[in-house]
Design a protein around this motif. Structure first.
Motif, mmCIF file in Angstrom:
data_model
loop_
_atom_site.group_PDB
_atom_site.id
_atom_site.type_symbol
_atom_site.label_atom_id
_atom_site.label_comp_id
_atom_site.label_asym_id
_atom_site.label_seq_id
_atom_site.Cartn_x
_atom_site.Cartn_y
_atom_site.Cartn_z
ATOM 1 N N ASN A 67 0.834 -1.199 0.000
ATOM 2 C CA ASN A 67 0.000 0.000 0.000
ATOM 3 C C ASN A 67 0.866 1.244 0.000
ATOM 4 O OD1 ASN A 67 -2.700 -1.219 0.319
ATOM 5 N ND2 ASN A 67 -1.827 -1.967 2.235
ATOM 6 N N TYR A 68 0.397 2.244 -0.751
ATOM 7 C CA TYR A 68 1.060 3.542 -0.736
ATOM 8 C C TYR A 68 -0.013 4.596 -0.893
ATOM 9 C CZ TYR A 68 4.788 6.908 -1.056
ATOM 10 O OH TYR A 68 5.640 7.955 -0.781
ATOM 11 N N ASP A 69 0.005 5.601 -0.047
ATOM 12 C CA ASP A 69 -1.025 6.636 -0.046
ATOM 13 C C ASP A 69 -0.402 7.981 -0.388
ATOM 14 O OD1 ASP A 69 -3.166 8.328 0.385
ATOM 15 O OD2 ASP A 69 -3.667 7.488 2.349
ATOM 16 N N PHE A 70 -0.691 8.486 -1.593
ATOM 17 C CA PHE A 70 -0.185 9.781 -2.015
ATOM 18 C C PHE A 70 -0.978 10.935 -1.413
ATOM 19 C CE2 PHE A 70 1.783 7.250 -5.353
ATOM 20 C CZ PHE A 70 2.978 7.931 -5.610
ATOM 21 N N THR A 71 -2.125 10.680 -0.802
ATOM 22 C CA THR A 71 -3.019 11.755 -0.358
ATOM 23 C C THR A 71 -2.717 12.287 1.035
ATOM 24 O OG1 THR A 71 -4.702 10.297 0.618
ATOM 25 C CG2 THR A 71 -4.875 10.742 -1.751
ATOM 26 N N THR A 72 -1.745 11.715 1.737
ATOM 27 C CA THR A 72 -1.530 12.063 3.142
ATOM 28 C C THR A 72 -0.796 13.378 3.356
ATOM 29 O OG1 THR A 72 0.497 10.753 3.183
ATOM 30 C CG2 THR A 72 -1.542 9.650 3.859
ATOM 31 N N GLY A 73 -0.056 13.837 2.387
ATOM 32 C CA GLY A 73 0.677 15.093 2.541
ATOM 33 C C GLY A 73 1.736 15.237 1.479
ATOM 34 N N TYR A 74 2.327 16.417 1.436
ATOM 35 C CA TYR A 74 3.362 16.682 0.444
ATOM 36 C C TYR A 74 4.482 15.653 0.504
ATOM 37 C CZ TYR A 74 1.180 21.286 -0.040
ATOM 38 O OH TYR A 74 0.295 22.306 -0.267
ATOM 39 N N SER A 75 4.760 15.174 1.700
ATOM 40 C CA SER A 75 5.887 14.261 1.886
ATOM 41 C C SER A 75 5.658 12.890 1.260
ATOM 42 C CB SER A 75 6.195 14.097 3.370
ATOM 43 O OG SER A 75 5.082 13.527 4.034
ATOM 44 N N ALA A 76 4.470 12.622 0.740
ATOM 45 C CA ALA A 76 4.199 11.329 0.104
ATOM 46 C C ALA A 76 4.786 11.247 -1.300
ATOM 47 C CB ALA A 76 2.695 11.057 0.050
ATOM 48 N N ALA A 77 5.022 12.396 -1.918
ATOM 49 C CA ALA A 77 5.568 12.423 -3.280
ATOM 50 C C ALA A 77 7.006 12.899 -3.258
ATOM 51 C CB ALA A 77 4.737 13.332 -4.173
ATOM 52 N N GLY A 80 7.969 16.527 -2.704
ATOM 53 C CA GLY A 80 6.742 17.194 -2.271
ATOM 54 C C GLY A 80 5.858 17.616 -3.419
ATOM 55 N N ASN A 81 5.942 16.913 -4.531
ATOM 56 C CA ASN A 81 5.294 17.320 -5.781
ATOM 57 C C ASN A 81 3.809 16.960 -5.831
ATOM 58 O OD1 ASN A 81 5.594 18.703 -8.148
ATOM 59 N ND2 ASN A 81 6.157 16.915 -9.348
ATOM 60 N N LEU A 82 3.047 17.541 -4.910
ATOM 61 C CA LEU A 82 1.593 17.361 -4.851
ATOM 62 C C LEU A 82 0.944 18.715 -4.612
ATOM 63 C CD1 LEU A 82 1.447 14.235 -2.501
ATOM 64 C CD2 LEU A 82 1.018 14.247 -4.962
ATOM 65 N N VAL A 83 -0.347 18.802 -4.902
ATOM 66 C CA VAL A 83 -1.119 20.009 -4.633
ATOM 67 C C VAL A 83 -2.188 19.664 -3.606
ATOM 68 C CG1 VAL A 83 -2.677 19.610 -6.609
ATOM 69 C CG2 VAL A 83 -2.419 21.919 -5.677
ATOM 70 N N ASN A 84 -2.400 20.566 -2.655
ATOM 71 C CA ASN A 84 -3.434 20.367 -1.642
ATOM 72 C C ASN A 84 -4.762 20.882 -2.184
ATOM 73 O OD1 ASN A 84 -4.802 21.848 1.072
ATOM 74 N ND2 ASN A 84 -4.194 19.711 1.233
ATOM 75 N N VAL A 85 -5.753 19.983 -2.221
ATOM 76 C CA VAL A 85 -7.102 20.346 -2.659
ATOM 77 C C VAL A 85 -8.050 19.932 -1.536
ATOM 78 C CG1 VAL A 85 -8.899 20.022 -4.389
ATOM 79 C CG2 VAL A 85 -6.495 19.985 -5.080
ATOM 80 N N GLY A 86 -8.558 20.915 -0.804
ATOM 81 C CA GLY A 86 -9.411 20.600 0.342
ATOM 82 C C GLY A 86 -8.599 19.903 1.412
#
Length: 153
Positions: A67-77, A80-86
């Motif tokens: 299992n890997y969860d990209f939705t938990t925070g910037y540190s998952a990618a 930190g290559n993620l955007v926070n939406v809600g």
């Protein structure tokens, strides 16, 4: 598409499979038994989103769900290559030409499709409402102006 890339440089593609993510972002992807016993970076690819790498490697074991969860925070990618939406962290939308950079060339694609009133399941519909309009252009232009690009090891 979910890819497994070797954990050591040059981080070559080892395995790739396609599947469907549910509305809640979960999905199940199957890899061959030859993948078991090794460690990999996970790479997510989508038709109009930026290629995104996991921040860490994971070990794939026979008979055990990885299992890997990209939705938990910037540190998952990676990077930190993620955007926070809600309340979720998401991969960036808008890499319409899949060159690992959201830039003016992607803006041109969405602007042309707005001009021609394009609808349906198309790359330039980055928000998934089946209509290419100013809401899609805003996403692409925002990511372009912020120089959003793939970050990988």
């Amino acid at each position: 598409t979910v890819e497994l890339h070797n954990a050591l440089t040059p981080f070559a593609l080892a395995y790739s499979t396609k599947g469907i993510l549910e509305v809640d972002g979960t999905g199940s992807f199957n890899f061959p038994p030859t993948a078991f016993g090794n460690t990999y970076y996970i790479v997510i690819r989508h038709r109009n989103a930026l290629e995104t790498w996991s921040a860490n490697t994971i070990s794939i074991s026979n008979g055990v769900d990885a299992n890997y969860d990209f939705t938990t925070g910037y540190s998952a990618a990676y990077g930190g290559n993620l955007v926070n939406v809600g309340s979720e962290y998401c991969i960036f939308s808008g890499d319409l030409d899949n060159d690992n950079l959201i830039d003016f060339s992607d803006e041109v694609i969405v602007d042309n499709d707005i001009f021609f009133s394009v609808t349906g399941y198309v790359n330039s519909d980055v928000n998934g409402d089946f209509t290419v309009d100013l809401s899609d252009a805003a996403i692409v232009e925002n990511n372009s102006s912020n120089l959003v690009m793939t970050i990988s090891p």
